[in-house]
Design a protein around this motif. Structure first.
Motif, PDB file in Angstrom:
ATOM      1  N   UNK A   1      -5.635   5.702  13.275  1.00  0.00           N
ATOM      2  CA  UNK A   1      -6.629   6.329  12.388  1.00  0.00           C
ATOM      3  C   UNK A   1      -6.074   7.599  11.750  1.00  0.00           C
ATOM      4  N   UNK A   2      -5.091   8.226  12.379  1.00  0.00           N
ATOM      5  CA  UNK A   2      -4.463   9.425  11.798  1.00  0.00           C
ATOM      6  C   UNK A   2      -3.745   9.106  10.487  1.00  0.00           C
ATOM      7  N   UNK A   3      -3.465   7.844  10.233  1.00  0.00           N
ATOM      8  CA  UNK A   3      -2.789   7.450   9.005  1.00  0.00           C
ATOM      9  C   UNK A   3      -3.758   7.222   7.846  1.00  0.00           C
TER      10      UNK A   3
ATOM     11  N   UNK B   1      -2.634 -12.765  12.000  1.00  0.00           N
ATOM     12  CA  UNK B   1      -3.602 -13.798  12.376  1.00  0.00           C
ATOM     13  C   UNK B   1      -4.948 -13.581  11.686  1.00  0.00           C
ATOM     14  N   UNK B   2      -5.220 -12.349  11.297  1.00  0.00           N
ATOM     15  CA  UNK B   2      -6.450 -12.013  10.567  1.00  0.00           C
ATOM     16  C   UNK B   2      -6.026 -11.249   9.314  1.00  0.00           C
ATOM     17  N   UNK B   3      -5.741 -11.993   8.270  1.00  0.00           N
ATOM     18  CA  UNK B   3      -5.174 -11.426   7.048  1.00  0.00           C
ATOM     19  C   UNK B   3      -6.075 -10.351   6.446  1.00  0.00           C
ATOM     20  N   UNK B   4      -7.358 -10.619   6.334  1.00  0.00           N
ATOM     21  CA  UNK B   4      -8.276  -9.644   5.760  1.00  0.00           C
ATOM     22  C   UNK B   4      -8.266  -8.327   6.515  1.00  0.00           C
ATOM     23  N   UNK B   5      -8.215  -8.419   7.832  1.00  0.00           N
ATOM     24  CA  UNK B   5      -8.179  -7.207   8.658  1.00  0.00           C
ATOM     25  C   UNK B   5      -6.883  -6.438   8.423  1.00  0.00           C
ATOM     26  N   UNK B   6      -5.772  -7.133   8.345  1.00  0.00           N
ATOM     27  CA  UNK B   6      -4.489  -6.480   8.083  1.00  0.00           C
ATOM     28  C   UNK B   6      -4.464  -5.793   6.730  1.00  0.00           C
ATOM     29  N   UNK B   7      -4.993  -6.482   5.711  1.00  0.00           N
ATOM     30  CA  UNK B   7      -5.044  -5.869   4.384  1.00  0.00           C
ATOM     31  C   UNK B   7      -5.967  -4.653   4.374  1.00  0.00           C
ATOM     32  N   UNK B   8      -7.079  -4.739   5.088  1.00  0.00           N
ATOM     33  CA  UNK B   8      -7.996  -3.594   5.188  1.00  0.00           C
ATOM     34  C   UNK B   8      -7.308  -2.400   5.829  1.00  0.00           C
ATOM     35  N   UNK B   9      -6.501  -2.657   6.841  1.00  0.00           N
ATOM     36  CA  UNK B   9      -5.761  -1.574   7.497  1.00  0.00           C
ATOM     37  C   UNK B   9      -4.771  -0.929   6.528  1.00  0.00           C
ATOM     38  N   UNK B  10      -4.123  -1.743   5.709  1.00  0.00           N
ATOM     39  CA  UNK B  10      -3.188  -1.205   4.728  1.00  0.00           C
ATOM     40  C   UNK B  10      -3.922  -0.336   3.716  1.00  0.00           C
ATOM     41  N   UNK B  11      -5.042  -0.823   3.220  1.00  0.00           N
ATOM     42  CA  UNK B  11      -5.838  -0.063   2.247  1.00  0.00           C
ATOM     43  C   UNK B  11      -6.308   1.244   2.874  1.00  0.00           C
TER      44      UNK B  11
END
Length: 126
Positions: free
Chosen positions: A72-74, A91-101
Motif C-alpha cells: 500500500x506504500x506504493x 491468476x486474477x488478471x483484473x486484480x493484478x491490473x488494479x494493483x498496477x493502476x
C-alpha cells in the motif's frame, strides 16, 4: 524494462517479481554493465557502447512482490507502472491490473506486454 528505463534516464526504477530467480537474473544483468558506463564516471558516450546516464546499479532496485497484492506504500508513487509478460500469468488478471493502476500516480501510465490469444490467457479478455 528496468534496464531500458535506466538507459532512458529514469531517476529510480523499482523492479518486482514474485520469483526471486527472475530478480536474480536482472541483478546479474545490472552487474554486467561495466562500472564506467555512466556520465558521472566519464564513461557515457565515449564510444565504449555505454548508454546509461547513471549506472543501473544506482537506479534499479529489485523487490520480491506479489503483483496481486502490491504494498500500500506504493499507492500513487510511480510515473510509469509496467508489466513485461507478467500480466498473462496473473491468476486474477483484473486484480493484478488494479494493483498496477493503484501504484501509478494520478496521470501516470500503466503499460503491459504479453503474447498469446484469449484462449490461452484471460489477460486478453480484459
Amino acid at each position: 524494462v528496468a534496464l531500458y528505463a535506466a538507459m532512458k534516464g529514469a531517476a529510480h526504477v523499482t523492479a518486482t517479481d514474485f520469483s526471486e530467480e527472475m530478480l536474480d537474473v536482472l541483478g546479474r544483468r545490472v552487474n554486467a554493465v561495466p562500472s564506467n558506463c555512466d556520465a558521472s564516471s566519464g564513461g557515457f558516450g565515449l564510444g565504449a557502447g555505454c548508454k546509461y546516464p547513471s549506472h543501473p546499479s544506482r537506479v534499479v532496485e529489485t523487490i520480491l512482490a506479489d503483483g496481486l497484492s502490491l504494498p500500500s506504500a506504493w499507492t500513487d508513487q510511480y510515473d510509469i507502472v509496467s508489466s513485461n509478460f507478467g500480466v498473462i500469468y496473473f491468476p486474477k488478471v483484473g486484480q493484478g491490473l488494479s494493483e498496477m493502476v493503484k501504484c501509478a500516480k494520478p496521470g501516470g501510465k500503466v503499460c503491459i506486454t504479453g503474447w498469446g490469444n484469449s484462449d490461452e490467457t484471460q489477460a486478453f479478455s480484459i
